[in-house]
Write an enzyme that holds these catalytic residues in place. Structure first.
Site, PDB file in Angstrom:
ATOM      1  N   ASP A   1       0.845  -1.196   0.000  1.00 21.80           N
ATOM      2  CA  ASP A   1       0.000   0.000   0.000  1.00 21.80           C
ATOM      3  C   ASP A   1       0.881   1.247   0.000  1.00 21.80           C
ATOM      4  OD1 ASP A   1      -3.222   0.530   0.938  1.00 21.80           O
ATOM      5  OD2 ASP A   1      -1.810   2.210   1.101  1.00 21.80           O
TER       6      ASP A   1
ATOM      7  N   ASN B   1     -13.005  -3.293   2.427  1.00 24.33           N
ATOM      8  CA  ASN B   1     -13.946  -2.186   2.515  1.00 24.33           C
ATOM      9  C   ASN B   1     -14.853  -2.259   1.299  1.00 24.33           C
ATOM     10  OD1 ASN B   1     -12.608  -1.203   4.815  1.00 24.33           O
ATOM     11  ND2 ASN B   1     -11.148  -0.066   3.556  1.00 24.33           N
TER      12      ASN B   1
ATOM     13  N   GLY C   1     -16.208   2.542   3.388  1.00 30.13           N
ATOM     14  CA  GLY C   1     -14.919   3.236   3.320  1.00 30.13           C
ATOM     15  C   GLY C   1     -14.090   2.872   2.109  1.00 30.13           C
TER      16      GLY C   1
ATOM     17  N   HIS D   1     -11.901  -1.081  -7.145  1.00 24.77           N
ATOM     18  CA  HIS D   1     -11.430  -2.361  -7.697  1.00 24.77           C
ATOM     19  C   HIS D   1     -11.264  -3.258  -6.478  1.00 24.77           C
ATOM     20  CE1 HIS D   1      -8.686  -4.710 -10.678  1.00 24.77           C
ATOM     21  NE2 HIS D   1      -8.694  -5.408  -9.538  1.00 24.77           N
TER      22      HIS D   1
ATOM     23  N   HIS E   1     -10.393  -5.318  -3.447  1.00 26.16           N
ATOM     24  CA  HIS E   1      -9.087  -5.566  -2.837  1.00 26.16           C
ATOM     25  C   HIS E   1      -9.242  -5.908  -1.372  1.00 26.16           C
ATOM     26  CE1 HIS E   1      -9.963  -1.223  -2.472  1.00 26.16           C
ATOM     27  NE2 HIS E   1      -9.335  -1.283  -1.317  1.00 26.16           N
TER      28      HIS E   1
HETATM   29  P1  5GP Z   1      -9.811   1.451   0.218  1.00 27.79           P
HETATM   30  O1  5GP Z   1     -10.121   2.623   1.118  1.00 27.79           O
HETATM   31  O2  5GP Z   1     -10.399   1.634  -1.148  1.00 27.79           O
HETATM   32  O3  5GP Z   1     -10.191   0.146   0.862  1.00 27.79           O
HETATM   33  O4  5GP Z   1      -8.241   1.394   0.124  1.00 27.79           O
HETATM   34  C1  5GP Z   1      -7.528   1.813  -0.994  1.00 27.79           C
HETATM   35  C2  5GP Z   1      -6.064   1.728  -0.638  1.00 27.79           C
HETATM   36  O5  5GP Z   1      -5.327   1.884  -1.820  1.00 27.79           O
HETATM   37  C3  5GP Z   1      -5.590   2.798   0.348  1.00 27.79           C
HETATM   38  O6  5GP Z   1      -5.027   2.173   1.501  1.00 27.79           O
HETATM   39  C4  5GP Z   1      -4.536   3.575  -0.451  1.00 27.79           C
HETATM   40  O7  5GP Z   1      -3.444   3.986   0.333  1.00 27.79           O
HETATM   41  C5  5GP Z   1      -4.150   2.588  -1.535  1.00 27.79           C
HETATM   42  N1  5GP Z   1      -3.733   3.216  -2.785  1.00 27.79           N
HETATM   43  C6  5GP Z   1      -4.385   4.178  -3.481  1.00 27.79           C
HETATM   44  N2  5GP Z   1      -3.724   4.507  -4.599  1.00 27.79           N
HETATM   45  C7  5GP Z   1      -2.618   3.710  -4.620  1.00 27.79           C
HETATM   46  C8  5GP Z   1      -1.527   3.593  -5.539  1.00 27.79           C
HETATM   47  O8  5GP Z   1      -1.449   4.264  -6.576  1.00 27.79           O
HETATM   48  N3  5GP Z   1      -0.560   2.682  -5.249  1.00 27.79           N
HETATM   49  C9  5GP Z   1      -0.624   1.915  -4.108  1.00 27.79           C
HETATM   50  N4  5GP Z   1       0.383   1.045  -3.916  1.00 27.79           N
HETATM   51  N5  5GP Z   1      -1.633   2.003  -3.229  1.00 27.79           N
HETATM   52  C10 5GP Z   1      -2.616   2.901  -3.475  1.00 27.79           C
HETATM   53 ZN    ZN Z   2      -9.673  -2.213 -11.960  1.00 29.12          ZN
END
Ligand code: 5GP
Ligand code: ZN
Length: 114
Positions: A30, A87, A93, A98, A100
């Site tokens: 991350d 999430n 949140g 996509h 994950h």
């Molecule tokens: P969500 O809130 O959608 O569950 O988490 C998305 C996660 O993706 C966040 O922890 C954020 O730091 C991570 N993230 C967003 N953009 C990027 C990126 O360009 N590269 C990486 N390695 N992580 C990302």
């Molecule tokens: Zn995607």
């Protein structure tokens, strides 16, 4: 999905620190870690969220979780403990649309889940 940041990471259009990759799954660090270990585990096939999954995805989801458990061992957090988090949607949140899973560990995490 051409405008999806994680699809761009899968296609290596955006760099990332990959910790595991196979035909169907990618795992990478991350960019904004909340703990010493913070890895994102994603299917290479674009699905927006858990809501997009169908019964045909059962093996894929199982594989994502098995990969997470293997990474937890390899990254040294299996015995001390970790959290595997999804999430889903805005109230959940989810920022990146996509599917994950976050694998988070390497420190004592807070007990709050909301
Ligand atoms: P969500 O809130 O959608 O569950 O988490 C998305 C996660 O993706 C966040 O922890 C954020 O730091 C991570 N993230 C967003 N953009 C990027 C990126 O360009 N590269 C990486 N390695 N992580 C990302
Ligand atoms: Zn995607």
């Amino acid at each position: 999905m051409s405008d999806c940041i994680f699809c761009k990471i899968i296609n290596k259009e955006i760099p990332s620190e990959v910790v595991y990759e196979d035909e169907v799954v990618l795992a990478f660090k991350d960019i904004n870690p909340v703990a010493p270990v913070h890895v994102l585990i994603i299917p290479k096939k674009h699905s927006e969220s858990l809501n997009d999954l169908s019964p045909e995805d059962e093996a894929l989801v199982g594989h994502l979780i098995i990969v997470a458990t293997r990474l937890a061992k390899e990254l040294g957090i299996a015995d001390s403990g970790y959290r595997l988090v999804n999430n889903c949607g805005d109230d959940g949140g989810q920022v990146v649309k996509h599917l994950h899973f976050h694998l988070i560990g390497g420190k004592r995490l807070g007990i709050h889940i909301c």
